[in-house]
Every structure is written in C-alpha cells, then in structure tokens.
Design a protein around this motif. Sequence first.
Motif, PDB file in Angstrom:
ATOM      1  N   GLY A 127      -3.085  -3.315   4.303  1.00 32.42           N
ATOM      2  CA  GLY A 127      -4.017  -2.310   4.874  1.00 32.42           C
ATOM      3  C   GLY A 127      -5.411  -2.540   4.815  1.00 32.42           C
ATOM      4  N   SER A 164      12.377  -4.061   3.618  1.00 31.94           N
ATOM      5  CA  SER A 164      12.579  -2.737   2.600  1.00 31.94           C
ATOM      6  C   SER A 164      13.880  -2.247   2.705  1.00 31.94           C
ATOM      7  N   ARG A 188       0.742  -1.423   0.140  1.00 30.38           N
ATOM      8  CA  ARG A 188      -0.126   0.191  -0.142  1.00 30.38           C
ATOM      9  C   ARG A 188       0.932   1.225  -0.102  1.00 30.38           C
ATOM     10  N   VAL A 240       4.218  -5.659   3.946  1.00 33.68           N
ATOM     11  CA  VAL A 240       4.719  -4.923   2.750  1.00 33.68           C
ATOM     12  C   VAL A 240       5.887  -4.210   3.107  1.00 33.68           C
TER      13      VAL A 240
HETATM   14  N1  LIG Z   1      10.950  -4.756   8.618  1.00 35.59           N
HETATM   15  C1  LIG Z   1      10.046  -4.780   7.393  1.00 35.59           C
HETATM   16  C2  LIG Z   1       8.471  -4.166   8.217  1.00 35.59           C
HETATM   17  C3  LIG Z   1       7.633  -4.460   7.341  1.00 35.59           C
HETATM   18  C4  LIG Z   1       6.214  -3.849   7.779  1.00 35.59           C
HETATM   19  O1  LIG Z   1       6.120  -3.696   8.936  1.00 35.59           O
HETATM   20  N2  LIG Z   1       5.252  -3.478   7.205  1.00 35.59           N
HETATM   21  C5  LIG Z   1       3.764  -2.819   7.490  1.00 35.59           C
HETATM   22  C6  LIG Z   1       3.692  -1.665   6.837  1.00 35.59           C
HETATM   23  S1  LIG Z   1       4.906  -0.064   7.099  1.00 35.59           S
HETATM   24  C7  LIG Z   1       2.722  -3.862   7.206  1.00 35.59           C
HETATM   25  O2  LIG Z   1       3.174  -4.717   6.161  1.00 35.59           O
HETATM   26  N3  LIG Z   1       1.792  -3.798   7.888  1.00 35.59           N
HETATM   27  C8  LIG Z   1       0.544  -4.623   7.468  1.00 35.59           C
HETATM   28  C9  LIG Z   1      -0.419  -3.833   6.540  1.00 35.59           C
HETATM   29  O3  LIG Z   1       0.177  -2.977   5.977  1.00 35.59           O
HETATM   30  O4  LIG Z   1      -1.419  -4.484   6.136  1.00 35.59           O
HETATM   31  C10 LIG Z   1      10.468  -3.932   6.370  1.00 35.59           C
HETATM   32  O5  LIG Z   1      10.952  -2.786   6.517  1.00 35.59           O
HETATM   33  O6  LIG Z   1      10.099  -4.063   5.311  1.00 35.59           O
END
Ligand SMILES: N[C@@H](CCC(=O)N[C@@H](CS)C(=O)NCC(=O)O)C(=O)O
Length: 219
Positions: free
Chosen positions: A39, A71, A12, A58
């Motif tokens: 999201g 990331s 997203r 993501v």
């Molecule tokens: N350490 C991972 C963290 C990824 C992460 O926490 N992503 C969050 C969004 S910032 C996520 O997927 N949340 C669930 C969602 O968006 O539904 C990275 O840097 O890619």
Amino acid sequence: MRLSPNLTLWGRANSANVQKTLWALEELGLPYTHKLVGGSHGGLDEPSYRAMNPNGLVPTLQDGELTVWESHATLRYLAASYGENTLWPVDPRERAMVDQWTDWTATTFQPAWIAVFWLLVRTPPEQRDDKAIAAALAKTVAALRILDANLAERDYVAGDRLSYADIASGVALYRWFTMDIDRPAMPGVENWYRRLQERPAFRKAVMVSYDELVARLAF
Ligand SMILES: N[C@@H](CCC(=O)N[C@@H](CS)C(=O)NCC(=O)O)C(=O)O
C-alpha cells in the motif's frame, strides 16, 4: 520438539489478508515484529521482498528460517505450531470442519465480499457500477446466509471455540458491518460478530480504519 518463535509479519495493517495473520499472532499471544510494507508503505517490488514472496503481495510471515505466504497458509502454520487444541484442533474430524470453512472462505466468501469492498469503497463514486455492486452484494449475502445458518447451531464457525476458520472468515465482519449498504438481518452472524468483538485480538487486528483505502484503486 518446538523451536521458540522468531516471528516477523510483513504487511500493512489495513489489509484484510494481513489482518488474518495479525489476529492469529495476537490470539496466540506470540511475540512478533511487524514490518509495514505494501500500500502506501511500498516495498513490495524490492528484490529482497520478491525473494521472500514472488507475488509481491502481503502478508508474508517469517519464523526463523521459514518464510510462508498466502494468508490461510500462515494461519495453518501458526495454529499448528503454537495453537494445539486452541486454534488447531488435533482431532482430524474437528480439523476437517475448520479446513472446510477456511477453504470455503478462500474460494467463495472472500471473493464475494472483497468484490463489494472494491466496487463500493475502493472505487471512486463517479466510476461506480451499480449493477456490478448489486451482483456482488447478492453473492455476499448468499454466502453469509450459509454462515448464518451454520452459526445458528454453534458459537463459532467450526464448533464451540474459536479456530482459524473464524479468523479467515471473520476479518470480513468489521467491513461488512461498517460499509454503507443495506444488510438483511442475520442473527447468527450478528451474534458471532458480537462475540468476536469481545476479543482484544480481534479489536486490535481487525477493527482498524480503512479510510486510507476509500476511493483508492491504486493498490
Ligand atoms: N491470496 C493472497 C492474497 C494477498 C493479497 O491480495 N494481498 C493484497 C492486500 S489484501 C496486497 O498485497 N495488495 C498489494 C498492496 O497491499 O500493496 C493471501 O491470502 O495472502
């Protein structure tokens, strides 16, 4: 030999971690397909998504047969593959500085500023914990002061041009400067933010509304 890019970004647009990959793709002028998942878009529990990214988070980036998540790993991949001598300094000494600030962002800066964002923006007002907010803010300001001192000496985080360290750390700035908080003056960081806002890739990837995330703890 370089393969031609065949890039798909999953995630997203209002996720800070997705914004890093998106900013790098835009900065490098690469063609890519963007699939909105996570999201309110959902899709992260689909078996086909979990097969790509077992964390169900993501961003995920694909380039042909390659699938990469985390990331900062996506940034290093894009910079190394398509950003030689721009986002990716070839000199190991220069790159050590880029990695230093990128890893510092992962371990120190981002956990601090993300905590402020969650405690203040994502938590509904009636559930907010002022003490926890103050503690997270203090940690974020301490980290930003380290960046500020560094940026007093140079235009970008790891030298005189943009690198993936600016991308990893710089995604915080739009939120930092738009959250309803008291911000101590930090001329180095403020000038850096001004410089980043001149870049179309930063404006497109990072200066994105986060209204959907306000008072929303669900994802
Ligand atoms: N350490 C991972 C963290 C990824 C992460 O926490 N992503 C969050 C969004 S910032 C996520 O997927 N949340 C669930 C969602 O968006 O539904 C990275 O840097 O890619």
